[in-house]
Design a protein around this motif. Structure first.
Motif: not given
Length: 409
Positions: A379-394
């Motif tokens: 569960s958590r690894p998938l979120i970290e790899s695809r939807y981490r906030q800093d990546r969306v902002w960048e």
């Protein structure tokens, strides 16, 4: 350069774009525009950006909409923003029209969800044409996820390019904030005691408005059956090649210790639940309601799995947040949910409005510990790899920079 972010009501800026405006304000002179209220004041204080209140009705109101349109036009004409970017339907429609009239060079809109696919008749036709006008006046259009993009294409809303930023979602999830380690262990134990949750209880949690469209009728019905009906060796929903559960695990003890935690406000005046469901919520000692909570992390921390049987979504933050907290999810096969959850990998996907399928999925998680452990592990690894906030902002910042160099008319 001036960047204006626009929504119909201030709660959208305050909740959906939390932290993002402060980040963007390092690179642009950001102004947040929406209806007036405490939420807009909170945006100003927390994000450190300028705000400008303009009242915008959520419902169709021709006279008030015209007033709002003219106010937006005058403000754009006077302030001359380089980029305007809207995120809600009515605010987006008016902002894109006003921006085009005022000559704003970059006019962006993000579709966080669509209303018209779930309507019919003349009202659906009206909504479709409103979104077509919005897209005609925008220079850049961003569906929040693949499902939203497919609906825009299927209904021929626009022929302009439709780009999904990052992997979808307007703001991503702060995986440092939404983490089991971010919640104090002592506070978790105190909350368990307050809620009457034991260590060996299997807790399903729902976070959101307690309304019909969120699937609460089906959820309460399914949970009642899970909690009250023992699993038998002849249970056809569990005796299958696709879902093998050891006979030793298919016992009444496997579901005798389940609880359902409902976190969110009831809205009976807007989208009422069935009377029998309301009675069950009040009478069932294993259903715990806590109302709206500013910080939902402790409630995820005392839970084992998210259940989110919504009828329609754009790209639900709660599923991202639960995943970041290490919880697998049971979700319906709808936009957003079926992009975050991969069936059998980090959760289970069921049909919409199917309480029997929901009951079976809840039984599986409560009983099959190997399945549950595998889903939770991913569960958590998938979120970290695809939807981490800093990546969306960048990704958003890069899009602004690219858009400023060339405009699609």
């Amino acid at each position: 350069m001036k960047l204006f972010r626009i929504s119909t009501v201030p709660i959208s800026l305050n909740i959906l774009l939390k932290g993002q405006l402060r980040y963007l304000n390092q690179f642009y002179e950001v102004t947040a525009i929406s209806g007036q209220g405490d939420e807009l004041d909170e945006v100003e204080q927390r994000e450190g950006v300028k705000v400008h209140p303009i009242a915008i009705e959520r419902r169709i109101s021709p006279l008030k909409d015209l007033v709002s349109l003219l106010q937006l036009y005058r403000y754009f004409k006077r302030e001359k923003p380089d980029i305007i970017h809207s995120i809600t339907p009515k605010g987006g429609l008016l902002a894109m029209i006003a921006g085009k009239w005022a000559g704003v060079p970059v006019r962006m809109h993000t579709f966080t969800g669509l209303i018209f696919p779930h309507k019919d008749g003349h009202f659906q036709t009206l909504l479709i044409w409103m979104d077509r006008v919005l897209c005609h006046c925008a220079t850049h259009i961003y569906p929040e996820g693949k499902g939203v993009r497919e609906d825009l294409e299927r209904y021929r809303i626009t022929a302009k390019p439709l780009k999904i930023l990052a992997n979808g979602n307007v703001n991503g999830v702060d995986t440092t904030h939404f983490s089991q380690s971010a919640v104090d262990a002592e506070s978790i134990e105190i909350l368990r005691a307050q809620l009457g949750v034991r260590e060996d209880d299997f807790v399903f949690v729902f976070v959101g408005r307690l309304v019909r469209d969120k699937g609460i009728n089906e959820l309460v019905t399914a949970f009642k059956n899970v909690a009250s009906t023992p699993l038998s060796d002849r249970d056809p929903t569990l005796l299958s090649d696709q879902n093998p559960i050891p006979l030793s695990d298919r016992t009444s003890a496997g579901v005798s210790n389940v609880k359902l935690l409902l976190v969110g406000p009831p809205e009976q005046h807007l989208d009422p639940l069935e009377p029998a469901v309301l009675s069950e919520i009040d009478a069932n000692p294993n259903i715990i309601t806590v109302g709206f909570q500013q910080d939902v992390r402790p409630y995820f921390a005392v839970s084992d799995a998210l259940v989110f049987p919504s009828y329609r979504e754009g790209f639900p933050n709660v599923v991202l947040q639960a995943g970041a907290m290490g919880l697998p999810s049971i979700v319906t096969d709808i936009n957003g949910c079926n992009e975050i959850i991969t069936n059998g990998h980090n959760g289970l996907i069921i049909p919409v409005k199917d309480s029997a399928a929901l009951e079976n999925a809840m039984r599986r998680l409560a009983v099959d510990r190997d399945l549950y452990g595998s889903l939770r592990e991913h569960s958590r690894p998938l979120i970290e790899s695809r939807y981490r906030q800093d990546r969306v902002w960048e990704a958003l910042l890069e899009e602004y920079r690219e858009a400023g160099g060339g405009v699609i008319e």
